[in-house]
Every structure is written in structure tokens, then in C-alpha cells.
Design an enzyme around this catalytic site. Structure first.
Site, mmCIF file in Angstrom:
data_model
loop_
_atom_site.group_PDB
_atom_site.id
_atom_site.type_symbol
_atom_site.label_atom_id
_atom_site.label_comp_id
_atom_site.label_asym_id
_atom_site.label_seq_id
_atom_site.Cartn_x
_atom_site.Cartn_y
_atom_site.Cartn_z
ATOM 1 N N ARG A 92 104.137 14.859 132.323
ATOM 2 C CA ARG A 92 104.698 16.218 132.085
ATOM 3 C C ARG A 92 104.180 17.408 132.661
ATOM 4 O O ARG A 92 105.002 18.213 132.871
ATOM 5 C CB ARG A 92 104.536 16.154 130.686
ATOM 6 C CG ARG A 92 105.101 17.469 129.874
ATOM 7 C CD ARG A 92 105.131 17.614 128.507
ATOM 8 N NE ARG A 92 105.598 18.969 127.815
ATOM 9 C CZ ARG A 92 105.666 19.180 126.562
ATOM 10 N NH1 ARG A 92 105.113 18.225 125.457
ATOM 11 N NH2 ARG A 92 106.196 20.331 126.224
ATOM 12 N N ASN A 146 113.127 11.977 125.147
ATOM 13 C CA ASN A 146 113.975 12.974 126.125
ATOM 14 C C ASN A 146 113.906 12.355 127.507
ATOM 15 O O ASN A 146 112.924 11.668 127.981
ATOM 16 C CB ASN A 146 113.077 14.297 126.171
ATOM 17 C CG ASN A 146 113.240 15.193 124.813
ATOM 18 O OD1 ASN A 146 114.447 15.119 124.627
ATOM 19 N ND2 ASN A 146 112.236 15.645 124.292
ATOM 20 N N CYS A 166 117.962 14.829 118.035
ATOM 21 C CA CYS A 166 117.046 16.095 118.297
ATOM 22 C C CYS A 166 116.915 16.849 117.117
ATOM 23 O O CYS A 166 117.747 16.955 116.270
ATOM 24 C CB CYS A 166 117.931 16.733 119.361
ATOM 25 S SG CYS A 166 116.986 18.333 120.108
ATOM 26 N N HIS A 196 120.192 19.584 124.164
ATOM 27 C CA HIS A 196 119.499 20.752 124.722
ATOM 28 C C HIS A 196 120.427 21.654 125.726
ATOM 29 O O HIS A 196 119.760 22.594 126.493
ATOM 30 C CB HIS A 196 118.224 20.465 125.592
ATOM 31 C CG HIS A 196 117.154 19.663 124.911
ATOM 32 N ND1 HIS A 196 116.015 19.435 125.428
ATOM 33 C CD2 HIS A 196 117.071 19.451 123.687
ATOM 34 C CE1 HIS A 196 115.278 18.903 124.701
ATOM 35 N NE2 HIS A 196 115.690 18.829 123.507
ATOM 36 N N TYR A 250 117.014 26.459 124.617
ATOM 37 C CA TYR A 250 117.283 25.870 126.062
ATOM 38 C C TYR A 250 118.146 26.638 126.778
ATOM 39 O O TYR A 250 117.995 26.549 127.941
ATOM 40 C CB TYR A 250 117.487 24.565 125.859
ATOM 41 C CG TYR A 250 116.339 23.678 125.157
ATOM 42 C CD1 TYR A 250 115.264 22.905 126.181
ATOM 43 C CD2 TYR A 250 116.188 23.071 123.832
ATOM 44 C CE1 TYR A 250 114.431 22.397 125.777
ATOM 45 C CE2 TYR A 250 115.247 22.490 123.531
ATOM 46 C CZ TYR A 250 114.146 22.036 124.349
ATOM 47 O OH TYR A 250 113.239 21.286 123.973
#
Length: 428
Positions: A92, A146, A166, A196, A250
Site C-alpha cells: 500500500r 478494495n 463500502c 469511491h 474520494y
């Protein structure tokens, strides 16, 4: 009825949030056995022990077991929750770092970093899902992993009983309810878009939970609480007032891309912050006296996920008292006519033991429909790259993304993505 639930990625520091929700809301979701599955045995036992203490503290009669054997652990499960992170926080951190070298947002679900995560994740999730299907073809797969939209589309395309979840929508519902001084069950969202990439186009205040009709209160919310809403989203208040809707936070990556890039370069990655929080959490979890989720877990992210998960699973398994309307990620099937039927959209849906049925949507305004269609095209190419591999497919997906969209930039990002992810890509 006594259910068996399995969590793949049960060794996550986030798991106690889910366990706390399962314990508190046990009347809606009567769990007989909760099995936590993870290859990291030492960490798994640490989380498992805390989960047992949380259940005991709240008087939950169910058992918590742990396993590193996926096939054995999912046997007989009524639902399997996926919350895995291929490559961990280290991967990540890379997703959030190398795109910045090219002047692009570094984020784990959006842009080039999101594509990298999809490429690593989709093959692993499909393998897990196939093993779940062999163990119990009737089990529901609930995906938290995700990028939820792409992963859910991969699962549904492969014929799995899958739905994506989500916490953005339930987060808005709870915050709007707090502003209005009402119970969350009285707030219904006109929530539309992709995972998102969503907008709240309306907020209905119901007379009673599940009631028809109700009163539109979004203008009232924006007039009375616009400043708080804008600050929460890190977006300018005049923009929200002009749009007349509440975008997902987002959308800031799209509406203020260059500003966000500058901030990320100055602040460093979110992954580094989360990794530090995780180390603190693991130390807390090791305390045998701890039998509640610690306050620090709130900084880990994922607020209200446990409530959303319980609502969804209870409706799917028929323990929640009938059908329910929830915001989920599921197959489009004509609800947004400008998208392919097999696209995965994030909208309110009727959820019950018969499955998930998205509610009809009023026409989506061009300002939002254009971006939704653009990102859906990217997601389709991203899924093809994840399933089939190949540098050209990675390049095409990046070129299609609205945050990239330039030949030289797509080339640079493709090179960096492959360099940082080669160990996770069987074809590279």
C-alpha cells in the site's frame, strides 16, 4: 438459527471492529461460529484471543475459532467476508508513493495505485471464491476488499454469489442523522455512482423506518450544515453549494487533483500513518485484560463497517426480519442505462434472502454520468489486465483513467507499476 461466518483476512487489526458489531447486534445476526482465517498464524491468534474476550464481555454465546487452512475453515460457512490486502501495508505504501513521482495522486483505490492493488488482488480473490464455492456453493461472499467495484465485478463475472460493501454511504447516513437529530434508520440516501465515485443527490427523512414517501431534506442539510459537511470532505463550501449534492470525499481526487498531489508530497503516505497505528493496536491487543475495541481503532478507518456488514448479511441470510434497502455494490442490469449491464454500480438495493436487486434510478445528470462512464471504462480495462495480464493491458487501463489520460504519463506509470509489483504478478 445459528450461523457460521468466516472472515478471510481475519488477522487484520481491523477485525475487532467487526467482532464488536457482531457481538452488539447478535439479535439480528445469530452467529454460532465465527472463524477467522489468515496465513499469519501468530497475528491471527492474537486477534482471535481478543475476539473471544469481546464476545465473552458482551455475553455472546457464539464461538470464535481461527485457522490458516482456508478450505477447511470455509466449509459450512453461510457467508464469507473478504478483507485481505495482498502485499500488506508495504505494498500500500508503494501504491501511494510511486504515482507521486509522476505528478499523480498516490492512493490505494484511485488512479494508478488503485490499478496496482486490483492487479494484485483480483487473482487471489477469485482463487479464494472458487474454493468457497467448492466448499459450499450456497455461501454468500461479501467483499470489503478494495478496490471493491473491480473486485466485485470480477466475482460476479465468474458466477459467484457476491456483493460488495463500502462504508461511505452508511457514514453519510449516520452523519446526516446526527445533524438532523433523528435515528439513522429514518434517513434514506439517493446515492448513485461507482465505488469511491458517488454523490448523494437527495436525502429523504422517513416518517418511520422502512416507510414509503418521506420528506426531501438535502437542501436543508446544505443550508444548515454546509460548512461542517464541506470541512469533513475537505472540499470548498461554494463547490458543494453550487453542485447542490454531497460528493464522496474520494471525488476530491478528481475535483482538486493537483492540490491533493501537493498535500500528499508534503504529508507523506496514509499507509505510513496506518502502519504506525497498526503497531500500536497490536500492542494493545496483546493485553489479556483488553476485552473491548480500543478507541485508537477509530483512527484506523472504516467507521460503521460492522453495522453495515450486519445489516447486509442479516438481510441476505434471512435473519434480519425481511427485506431491507441498503447501499451496496452490485450488477448494473440496466439501472444506469449508459453503462454495460455487467458493470458494478453502488446504489440503494433491496436486499433479502432472494438476493440483491438495485432500485431504479432517476436519470443521472451529465456532470456525474460522464465521469461514471469514464471510470467504468477504466474499470473494465483494469479487470481485463488483472485477469489476462500483459503490459499493454496495464497501459491501456492507465490511459483510460481520467486521472492519467496522457500517453507519456501512462508509459511512466506502467513502468513504475510493473517494477514495484512484479513479485505479485504471475505473468510479469
Amino acid at each position: 438459527m445459528s450461523l457460521k461466518l468466516a472472515i478471510v483476512g481475519g488477522g487484520s487489526t481491523y477485525t475487532p471492529e467487526l467482532v464488536d458489531g457482531f457481538a452488539r447486534l447478535r439479535d439480528s445476526l445469530p452467529i454460532g461460529e465465527l472463524v477467522l482465517i489468515d496465513p499469519a498464524a501468530e497475528r491471527l491468534e492474537l486477534i482471535g484471543a481478543l475476539a473471544r474476550r469481546i464476545f465473552a464481555k458482551q455475553g455472546h454465546p457464539g464461538t470464535v475459532t481461527t485457522s490458516t487452512d482456508l478450505d477447511a475453515a470455509v466449509a459450512g460457512a453461510d457467508a464469507v467476508l473478504l478483507q485481505l490486502r495482498v502485499g500488506g501495508q508495504a505494498a500500500r505504501n508503494q501504491d501511494e508513493t510511486w504515482p507521486l513521482e509522476c505528478g499523480c495522486v498516490g492512493q490505494e483505490t484511485t488512479g494508478a495505485g488503485g490499478l496496482a492493488k486490483a492487479l494484485r488482488t483480483v487473482p487471489v480473490v477469485l482463487d479464494i471464491a472458487e474454493r468457497v464455492r467448492r466448499a459450499n456453493p450456497d455461501a454468500w461472499i461479501v467483499d470489503f476488499t478494495n478496490p471493491v467495484g473491480i473486485v466485485t465485478r470480477a466475482l460476479q463475472t465468474a458466477g459467484h454469489k457476491a456483493v460488495g460493501l463500502c462504508n461511505v454511504a452508511i457514514g453519510f447516513q449516520r452523519k446526516f442523522a446526527a445533524h438532523l437529530g433523528v435515528a439513522p434508520e429514518l434517513v434514506r440516501l439517493d446515492h448513485v455512482g461507482l465505488n469511491h465515485l458517488t454523490w448523494e443527490r437527495g436525502v429523504t427523512l422517513l416518517d418511520a423506518p422502512g416507510a414509503a414517501g418521506g420528506r426531501e431534506v438535502l437542501p436543508e442539510l446544505l443550508a444548515g450544515f454546509g460548512k461542517e459537511i464541506a470541512e469533513d470532505l475537505h472540499l470548498p463550501l461554494p463547490v458543494i453549494q453550487q453542485l447542490g449534492v454531497v460528493p464522496s470525499y474520494y471525488l476530491r481526487y478528481f475535483y482538486q487533483h493537483d492540490t491533493v498531489v501537493a498535500e500528499l508530497r508534503e504529508q507523506g503516505s496514509r499507509a505510513a500513518q496506518v502502519a504506525a497505528i497498526e503497531q500500536e493496536l497490536l500492542t494493545l491487543y496483546a493485553d489479556p485484560a483488553l476485552d473491548t475495541k480500543p478507541e485508537l481503532l477509530g483512527k484506523r478507518g472504516g467507521a460503521f463497517y460492522s453495522e453495515a456488514a450486519v445489516q447486509l448479511i442479516a438481510a441476505l441470510l434471512g435473519t434480519g426480519g425481511g427485506s431491507d434497502v441498503q447501499v451496496v455494490n452490485t450488477r448494473n442490469d440496466g439501472m444506469l442505462p449508459f453503462l454495460p449491464d455487467d458493470a458494478v454500480i453502488e446504489v440503494p438495493a433491496v436486499v433479502d434472502a432472494a438476493g440483491v436487486r438495485p432500485l431504479p434510478q432517476r436519470p443521472v445528470e451529465p456532470l456525474y454520468a460522464g465521469l461514471i462512464a469514464h471510470v467504468t471504462g477504466y474499470e473494465q480495462l483494469a479487470l481485463e489486465a488483472a485477469l489476462k495480464g500483459g503490459r499493454e493491458r496495464v497501459f491501456s487501463a492507465l490511459l483510460a483513467h481520467p486521472l492519467v489520460g496522457q500517453l507519456d504519463l501512462a508509459e511512466q506509470l506502467t513502468d513504475r507499476l510493473l517494477a514495484h509489483n512484479r513479485q505479485y504478478l504471475a505473468w510479469a
